[in-house]
Design a protein around this motif. Structure first.
Motif, PDB file in Angstrom:
ATOM      1  N   SER A  40       6.300  -5.169   3.527  1.00  0.00           N
ATOM      2  CA  SER A  40       5.224  -4.878   4.471  1.00  0.00           C
ATOM      3  C   SER A  40       4.282  -6.074   4.483  1.00  0.00           C
ATOM      4  N   HIS A  65       5.083  -0.161  -0.417  1.00  0.00           N
ATOM      5  CA  HIS A  65       3.982   0.703  -0.840  1.00  0.00           C
ATOM      6  C   HIS A  65       2.660  -0.034  -0.959  1.00  0.00           C
ATOM      7  N   TRP A 117       2.005   6.480  -4.008  1.00  0.00           N
ATOM      8  CA  TRP A 117       2.042   6.130  -2.577  1.00  0.00           C
ATOM      9  C   TRP A 117       2.626   7.280  -1.774  1.00  0.00           C
ATOM     10  N   VAL A 118       2.055   7.529  -0.592  1.00  0.00           N
ATOM     11  CA  VAL A 118       2.605   8.576   0.275  1.00  0.00           C
ATOM     12  C   VAL A 118       2.838   8.106   1.714  1.00  0.00           C
ATOM     13  N   SER A 119       2.135   7.062   2.171  1.00  0.00           N
ATOM     14  CA  SER A 119       2.285   6.670   3.569  1.00  0.00           C
ATOM     15  C   SER A 119       1.790   5.246   3.782  1.00  0.00           C
ATOM     16  N   THR A 120       2.455   4.542   4.698  1.00  0.00           N
ATOM     17  CA  THR A 120       1.999   3.232   5.159  1.00  0.00           C
ATOM     18  C   THR A 120       1.694   3.334   6.639  1.00  0.00           C
ATOM     19  N   GLN A 121       0.474   2.982   7.017  1.00  0.00           N
ATOM     20  CA  GLN A 121       0.029   3.088   8.397  1.00  0.00           C
ATOM     21  C   GLN A 121      -0.251   1.686   8.945  1.00  0.00           C
ATOM     22  N   THR A 158      -2.948  -3.311   7.763  1.00  0.00           N
ATOM     23  CA  THR A 158      -2.085  -2.208   7.347  1.00  0.00           C
ATOM     24  C   THR A 158      -2.828  -1.390   6.309  1.00  0.00           C
ATOM     25  N   TYR A 195      -2.486   1.525   3.344  1.00  0.00           N
ATOM     26  CA  TYR A 195      -1.568   2.195   2.416  1.00  0.00           C
ATOM     27  C   TYR A 195      -2.301   3.402   1.839  1.00  0.00           C
ATOM     28  N   TYR A 228      -2.526   6.565  -0.776  1.00  0.00           N
ATOM     29  CA  TYR A 228      -2.071   7.023  -2.087  1.00  0.00           C
ATOM     30  C   TYR A 228      -2.814   8.311  -2.445  1.00  0.00           C
ATOM     31  N   SER A 234      -7.720  11.179  -2.736  1.00  0.00           N
ATOM     32  CA  SER A 234      -6.957  10.192  -1.968  1.00  0.00           C
ATOM     33  C   SER A 234      -7.543   8.796  -2.144  1.00  0.00           C
ATOM     34  N   GLU A 237       9.956   0.715  14.085  1.00  0.00           N
ATOM     35  CA  GLU A 237       8.523   0.932  14.320  1.00  0.00           C
ATOM     36  C   GLU A 237       8.006   0.063  15.466  1.00  0.00           C
TER      37      GLU A 237
END
Length: 666
Positions: free
Chosen positions: A12, A26, A59-63, A70, A72, A74, A88, A599
């Motif tokens: 990323s 992540h 880690w749960v999501s990358t936006q 970007t 990240y 968590y 969070s 994406e």
């Protein structure tokens, strides 16, 4: 020593040329492969690992917010007895570039600045305050891009003792800052060898965010590459939501690739791609600018002037320069690498390209047609005349009327078309052709350049137009006589002529570049389109660089089986120009599927596997992301699948609409 180029497909990044930062998926920067923070072609930090109370947050999501930001997301496990994720952490990383400005009255600026920054936002739904110890471990570095690309480590470790240090010499400086006022929590900085730590003692209260900040400000006072000047490209409008997603992502990527050279600081062009080619490339910058003409002429005008400013004036085999020739690439220093078993040693300004010069001519013509002011065109007419003369006097090595290349330095590129890897030019049985090599598409580019060059000379009252019309007519006649082959599927244009002037019979995507140039008659156009659309060439996602019937085909071989987004887009442009709308739409639909699976970022290249066997395109793991001509291909796709996008900005000089794309892209 064997080397391994790092893979990028699962990384990323954030980008603002010439600044970039690469992390794992992540958000952690661990120093593996290409991970790190860069200024130009130097990696200055190879680690930025975040921990909370001694362990990494979950880690749960990358936006992806844009190419420059970007986020990240968590969760922090603050209470083992609570199953719900109630605490969070959002890690927002940004990249921004700028310039050293000693005085705006100077025509030549040197030096760039940039910043990579993070904002860490902690929020809690616990009833009571939560106390945390947050640590960021940074690792100082000084590794060149060529070392990283070859899997090597820096031989010059950096051991900071203060928050400001140089990574290479006195002209480079990194300054570390942490939030220390306002709403941010102050951090404590520590030093131990190459490791720098920032520690925050944080109390997170219910309903009140705790904000931590850190940044590195980077200065390279002697960099030849600067951040691009002028307003950014504006994303065109499309009613189709898929095309809208593609265009918005692509324009964001393109804005992150905007550069200028210190000798022409106000002429913005596009870097070829991140991370490997974050610099000026003649061919790449020209093709990307040409694809963008329906929505902006600013990039094309800057590209034309920046390249004209370094047009060849002498002959030197070491740099491959010749009078009138347009350069291949610019680096800060000599670039030494291994390529297909050959040791490459490219000088800082290298001219080893056979196609950039005719493509520059075509770009000048198309930009003029798209609205470039006559006064700006006139300033470049001497460069046009020099470029046309290069076709006649230098591009043709042996006087046979074709443009061919041969590296005479012994350490330059063996192949000098867009497929420039050492194993790209293959016979049908898979064996390699020997040079000098005359590529099919380069003859078409020369034909088009001579034709449109003559139009420009006439339009501006300059002599010599008839000579170039005669040149083009002779090129078409010679091409028709020498380049056509035939197999069980029928006639097709050969890939090239080899050293013995034999037609290299590999079936490749190169033939698709002949479309739209005018070198083919109607019957020949139909033969090329039919072959391109055959399942041996069209994978369902894009056009393979090499037919599946070739003895050297492999779906993830760089120039011998993989699919390149821009390659397919150029073929689409040619099909549109020659009236093959249905076929163009089929190819564009394939690329749109590829973008959606990535994406909405079109990859530089991807595997040649068929869409009937792979539900999603297979990544080419070392390819650039983003990459200029891949991102610019979005404009071509939009033209093929619907009404052409209209420029949104006030900059002017846009061709506008689908017809404009046909006039400008090819």
């Amino acid at each position: 020593m064997a080397t391994e180029q790092p893979y990028l497909h699962n990384l990323s990044g954030v980008f603002s040329a010439p600044i970039q930062a690469w992390a794992d998926a992540h958000g952690q920067i661990r120093g593996a492969g290409a991970q790190g923070i860069y200024c130009g072609d130097d990696r200055v930090l190879n680690g930025a690992v975040l921990t909370v109370d001694g362990r990494e947050p979950e880690w749960v999501s990358t936006q992806l917010r844009s190419s420059k930001q970007t986020d990240y997301i968590y969760f922090v496990r603050a209470d083992a007895d609570v199953a719900d994720p109630l605490l969070s952490l959002v890690r927002a990383r940004t990249a921004e570039s700028g310039r050293i400005r000693p005085g705006e009255d100077t025509e030549s600026l040197t030096g760039c600045t940039g910043r990579v920054a993070e904002t860490l936002t902690l929020e809690s739904a616990f009833r009571e305050p939560v106390t945390l110890n947050v640590r960021l471990a940074l690792a100082a570095d000084s590794t060149t891009m060529e070392q990283i690309k070859q899997g090597e480590r820096s031989l010059r470790p950096v051991e900071p003792a203060a928050s400001t240090w140089s990574w290479r010499d006195a002209d480079t400086e990194l300054r570390l800052t942490t939030g220390s006022g306002g709403e941010t929590v102050p951090g404590t900085v520590g030093f131990n060898g190459t490791t720098v730590t920032i520690d925050w003692a944080v109390e997170v209260r219910p309903g009140a965010a705790a904000v931590l900040e850190w940044a590195v400000d980077l200065t390279d006072a002697d960099s030849p590459m600067l951040a691009g000047d002028g307003p950014p490209i504006e994303a065109p409008v499309s009613a189709d939501p898929r095309l809208r997603n593609l265009l918005q992502r692509s324009i964001s990527d393109l804005n992150s690739l905007r550069l200028a050279h210190s000798s022409h600081p106000h002429d913005t062009f596009l870097a070829a791609g991140a991370p490997w080619f974050f610099t000026m490339f003649g061919r790449d910058s020209i093709i990307a600018a040409r694809m963008l003409l329906p929505i902006t002429t600013a990039i094309a005008r800057g590209t034309l002037r920046a390249l004209a400013g370094r047009q060849g004036t002498e002959t030197d085999h070491t740099t491959a320069v010749q009078p009138g020739k347009i350069l291949h690439e610019v680096r800060r220093t000599v670039l030494t690498m291994a390529e297909s078993g050959q040791a490459l040693r490219l000088p800082p300004v290298y001219y080893g390209t056979i196609d950039a010069t005719p493509l520059w001519i075509c770009l000048l013509h198309d930009t003029w047609k798209a609205g470039m002011p006559d006064a700006e065109v006139e300033e470049l007419l001497p460069n046009l005349q020099d470029a046309l003369e290069w076709l006649r006097d230098h591009g043709d090595l042996d006087g046979d009327g074709f443009l061919e290349y041969l590296d005479t330095s012994g350490h330059g590129l063996v192949n000098q078309g867009w497929k420039d890897s050492g194993d790209a030019i293959r016979w049908h049985d898979g064996s390699l052709a020997t040079g000098p090599i005359a590529l099919a598409e380069v003859q078409a580019y020369a034909y088009e350049a001579a034709t449109v060059g003559a139009e420009l000379l006439d339009a501006f009252g300059r002599p010599g137009a008839q000579e170039w019309r005669d040149y083009a007519a002779g090129m078409a006649e010679r091409f028709r006589a020498r380049f056509w082959c035939e197999d069980e599927l029928g006639p097709y244009p050969a890939l090239a002529l080899d050293a013995d002037k034999k037609a290299v019979d590999g079936v490749t995507s190169n033939m698709g570049h002949l479309l739209g140039t005018g070198i083919l008659n109607q019957e020949e156009q139909e033969l090329v389109v039919r072959r391109i659309m055959d399942p041996t060439m069209f994978s369902g996602y894009g056009v393979r660089t090499l037919s599946t019937t070739n003895g050297g085909y492999w779906p993830t071989r760089y120039h011998a089986g993989a699919v390149w987004s821009h390659d397919t887009a150029l073929i689409i442009s040619g099909m549109l120009a020659d009236g093959f709308r249905n076929e163009a739409a089929q190819l564009a639909s394939g690329l749109l599927k590829v973008a959606e699976a990535n994406e909405w970022r079109l990859p530089e290249l991807f595997g040649g596997h068929g869409s009937d066997t792979m539900r999603a395109p297979v990544p080419f793991p070392a390819s650039c992301r983003p990459q200029a001509w891949a991102s610019a291909s979005s404009v071509v796709i939009a033209a093929a699948l619907g009404p052409g996008p209209a420029a949104a900005g006030p900059e002017g000089g846009t061709a506008g609409g689908h017809e404009g794309l046909l006039a400008s892209a090819r």
